[in-house]
Motif scaffolding. Sequence first.
Motif, PDB file in Angstrom:
ATOM      1  N   GLU A 210       0.831  -1.201   0.000  1.00 24.15           N
ATOM      2  CA  GLU A 210       0.000   0.000   0.000  1.00 24.15           C
ATOM      3  C   GLU A 210       0.869   1.256   0.000  1.00 24.15           C
ATOM      4  OE1 GLU A 210       0.687  -1.234   4.248  1.00 24.15           O
ATOM      5  OE2 GLU A 210       0.141  -2.231   2.371  1.00 24.15           O
ATOM      6  N   ALA A 211       0.322   2.336  -0.589  1.00 24.08           N
ATOM      7  CA  ALA A 211       1.038   3.611  -0.634  1.00 24.08           C
ATOM      8  C   ALA A 211       1.072   4.248   0.749  1.00 24.08           C
ATOM      9  CB  ALA A 211       0.374   4.546  -1.635  1.00 24.08           C
ATOM     10  N   VAL A 212       2.150   4.986   1.019  1.00 23.45           N
ATOM     11  CA  VAL A 212       2.345   5.641   2.313  1.00 23.45           C
ATOM     12  C   VAL A 212       2.595   7.126   2.056  1.00 23.45           C
ATOM     13  CG1 VAL A 212       3.754   5.693   4.411  1.00 23.45           C
ATOM     14  CG2 VAL A 212       3.394   3.521   3.209  1.00 23.45           C
ATOM     15  N   ARG A 213       2.016   7.992   2.896  1.00 21.15           N
ATOM     16  CA  ARG A 213       2.239   9.432   2.736  1.00 21.15           C
ATOM     17  C   ARG A 213       3.463   9.856   3.550  1.00 21.15           C
ATOM     18  NH1 ARG A 213      -2.703  13.581   2.347  1.00 21.15           N
ATOM     19  NH2 ARG A 213      -3.146  11.943   0.822  1.00 21.15           N
ATOM     20  N   ILE A 214       4.219  10.812   2.990  1.00 18.97           N
ATOM     21  CA  ILE A 214       5.437  11.268   3.665  1.00 18.97           C
ATOM     22  C   ILE A 214       5.702  12.725   3.302  1.00 18.97           C
ATOM     23  CG2 ILE A 214       7.041  10.582   1.818  1.00 18.97           C
ATOM     24  CD1 ILE A 214       8.962   9.597   4.016  1.00 18.97           C
ATOM     25  N   HIS A 215       6.315  13.454   4.211  1.00 18.76           N
ATOM     26  CA  HIS A 215       6.762  14.835   3.950  1.00 18.76           C
ATOM     27  C   HIS A 215       8.241  14.784   3.585  1.00 18.76           C
ATOM     28  CE1 HIS A 215       7.287  19.157   4.280  1.00 18.76           C
ATOM     29  NE2 HIS A 215       8.313  18.944   5.093  1.00 18.76           N
ATOM     30  N   ILE A 216       8.620  15.428   2.464  1.00 17.13           N
ATOM     31  CA  ILE A 216      10.012  15.419   2.000  1.00 17.13           C
ATOM     32  C   ILE A 216      10.754  16.595   2.634  1.00 17.13           C
ATOM     33  CG2 ILE A 216      11.537  15.421  -0.007  1.00 17.13           C
ATOM     34  CD1 ILE A 216       9.700  12.948   0.261  1.00 17.13           C
TER      35      ILE A 216
ATOM     36  N   ALA B 259      15.177   2.958   3.905  1.00 18.02           N
ATOM     37  CA  ALA B 259      14.337   2.331   2.881  1.00 18.02           C
ATOM     38  C   ALA B 259      14.328   3.215   1.641  1.00 18.02           C
ATOM     39  CB  ALA B 259      12.921   2.120   3.401  1.00 18.02           C
ATOM     40  N   GLU B 260      13.852   2.656   0.530  1.00 20.91           N
ATOM     41  CA  GLU B 260      13.765   3.393  -0.723  1.00 20.91           C
ATOM     42  C   GLU B 260      12.342   3.274  -1.267  1.00 20.91           C
ATOM     43  OE1 GLU B 260      16.803   1.554  -3.104  1.00 20.91           O
ATOM     44  OE2 GLU B 260      18.398   2.754  -2.194  1.00 20.91           O
ATOM     45  N   GLY B 261      11.958   4.280  -2.049  1.00 22.07           N
ATOM     46  CA  GLY B 261      10.619   4.233  -2.618  1.00 22.07           C
ATOM     47  C   GLY B 261      10.500   5.084  -3.864  1.00 22.07           C
ATOM     48  N   ARG B 262       9.326   5.031  -4.485  1.00 21.86           N
ATOM     49  CA  ARG B 262       9.046   5.888  -5.639  1.00 21.86           C
ATOM     50  C   ARG B 262       7.671   6.526  -5.477  1.00 21.86           C
ATOM     51  NH1 ARG B 262       5.630   3.464  -9.287  1.00 21.86           N
ATOM     52  NH2 ARG B 262       5.435   1.188  -9.134  1.00 21.86           N
ATOM     53  N   VAL B 263       7.556   7.721  -6.014  1.00 21.18           N
ATOM     54  CA  VAL B 263       6.336   8.512  -5.878  1.00 21.18           C
ATOM     55  C   VAL B 263       5.214   7.895  -6.713  1.00 21.18           C
ATOM     56  CG1 VAL B 263       5.292  10.768  -6.310  1.00 21.18           C
ATOM     57  CG2 VAL B 263       7.636  10.637  -5.446  1.00 21.18           C
TER      58      VAL B 263
ATOM     59  N   GLU C 170       7.524  18.869  -0.442  1.00 13.85           N
ATOM     60  CA  GLU C 170       6.383  18.174  -1.028  1.00 13.85           C
ATOM     61  C   GLU C 170       5.817  17.118  -0.081  1.00 13.85           C
ATOM     62  OE1 GLU C 170       7.310  18.550  -5.800  1.00 13.85           O
ATOM     63  OE2 GLU C 170       7.919  16.703  -4.774  1.00 13.85           O
ATOM     64  N   GLU C 171       4.505  16.945  -0.140  1.00 13.47           N
ATOM     65  CA  GLU C 171       3.825  15.807   0.496  1.00 13.47           C
ATOM     66  C   GLU C 171       3.542  14.819  -0.636  1.00 13.47           C
ATOM     67  OE1 GLU C 171       2.713  15.256   3.710  1.00 13.47           O
ATOM     68  OE2 GLU C 171       3.472  17.149   4.535  1.00 13.47           O
ATOM     69  N   VAL C 172       4.031  13.599  -0.483  1.00 15.72           N
ATOM     70  CA  VAL C 172       3.842  12.611  -1.555  1.00 15.72           C
ATOM     71  C   VAL C 172       3.339  11.296  -0.968  1.00 15.72           C
ATOM     72  CG1 VAL C 172       5.736  13.670  -2.865  1.00 15.72           C
ATOM     73  CG2 VAL C 172       6.201  11.634  -1.505  1.00 15.72           C
ATOM     74  N   ASP C 173       2.676  10.534  -1.812  1.00 13.08           N
ATOM     75  CA  ASP C 173       2.415   9.128  -1.509  1.00 13.08           C
ATOM     76  C   ASP C 173       3.463   8.321  -2.265  1.00 13.08           C
ATOM     77  OD1 ASP C 173       0.225   9.890  -0.065  1.00 13.08           O
ATOM     78  OD2 ASP C 173      -1.257   9.311  -1.595  1.00 13.08           O
ATOM     79  N   PHE C 174       4.047   7.356  -1.586  1.00 10.76           N
ATOM     80  CA  PHE C 174       5.074   6.529  -2.236  1.00 10.76           C
ATOM     81  C   PHE C 174       4.817   5.062  -1.929  1.00 10.76           C
ATOM     82  CE2 PHE C 174       6.717   6.629   2.030  1.00 10.76           C
ATOM     83  CZ  PHE C 174       7.462   5.459   2.180  1.00 10.76           C
ATOM     84  N   ILE C 175       5.389   4.208  -2.759  1.00 12.77           N
ATOM     85  CA  ILE C 175       5.411   2.780  -2.430  1.00 12.77           C
ATOM     86  C   ILE C 175       6.865   2.362  -2.248  1.00 12.77           C
ATOM     87  CG2 ILE C 175       3.214   2.151  -3.516  1.00 12.77           C
ATOM     88  CD1 ILE C 175       4.814   1.119  -5.908  1.00 12.77           C
TER      89      ILE C 175
END
Length: 444
Positions: free
Chosen positions: A14-20, A61-65, A47-52
């Motif tokens: 599931e996608a997770v929201r995060i503040h960059i 950890a690593e993820g993509r928007v 930016e506020e993004v959802d990432f997986i």
Amino acid sequence: MKRTRSRKKKLPEEAVRIHIESLTHDGRGVGHIDGKAIFIDEALPGEEVDFIYTDSRKDYAEGRVVALHNRAPERVDAACPHYGVCGGCSFQHVEASAQISIKQGLLEEQFKRIGKVDSPELWQPLTGPHWGYRRKARMGVKYVQKKDRVLVGFREKRHPYLAEIDSCIVMHESVGTRLTALGEMIVQLSIREKIPQIEVAIGDEACVLAFRVLEPPTTADQAIMRAFGHAHGLSICLQSKGPDTIVPLDGEPEVIPTYSLPDHGITFKFRPAMFTQVNYDINRQMINRVLETLQLNANDTVLDLFCGLGNFTLPMAKYAGRVIGIEGDQPLVNHAKANAQFNGIDNVEFYAADLSKDISGEPWAQHKFNKIMLDPSRAGAAEVLPLFKRWQPEQIVYVSCNPSTLARDAGILVNELGYTLVKAGVMDMFPQTGHVESIALFCK
């Protein structure tokens, strides 16, 4: 006792929201979840993004928007349709002037954090074309049997597979617009599965493509390659083993690419696999900045460390009394000597030496040099810096492709050897990527 193979922990789907919060040196956004750093491709500070998740380790950890909730002011839409899949670029989502500002800020941060050196006066960044600038590259080649297609280009981002791309807009158009045509030509060859890569070398006029071949092409193969080269104005060569085995197709003339420094009346000849700067516009500006900074005259004796084929050595020799160039690769040294002769420059000497080893006993190292030029690889120049006590240069110009090792070496020069970091700045040698090329001046 039977060992059980440890299984990698399954990543959340599931996608997770995060503040960059900030950027890494290679342009990834950084945020934190439960104190753990998350590095996210194509995310920008604020930016506020959802990432997986694409990877998860013990301490990061690593993820993509997958969704953007607000856009940073410097965000732009990428110009290339393959951006995000192809691993060749990492900064196309950042506006051009913001890219260089980010790199300048990174350089300053590295000086303070790694080198423990105060930020110097900053040079105006050197900038040039943002597209079609790249003249050297090593492109991968892969025959995909299921599709009966040959892919030509670069690897996918964070994967070993070749990206399925049809063009490259950072590559010079003589090659960047012909990736599909190259693949269509290679698929006709009997050795299409035996070509792993192509070395691209584009000079001021000639373009040479050296095909690495694991089996010799047939006469029919060579005829197909020759016809393609003639139709597109490309010189096609074959490389059976190492770089010294690159030869033209049977019956074709050898084409030696060149690049020039018009301001100084110098032309360099080079072979396809030799190191040269990828961006000719920035290279010319960079050399001019070095010469303006050093203000050379007939009384100067200059040492050029990691000199390659003489990119800085020869223009410096036009104005200095004597210049000595040192390079670890003997073929490059031979080529540098040939370039000096070709340009009629006789106040320069070149020697081969491994600058990561003790070279204090070399005859050339016994001299004094009042000015020193350094242009090391990403590993930096820490091993050779202790000899600066013997040479006692008044000025040192350091060109770097890695701000971390430049900062480390700046710390040695300033905090151990008594130099002052007078000025520094970045050069946009690799627009659209996270690569940071920089230059620094140190004085006694």
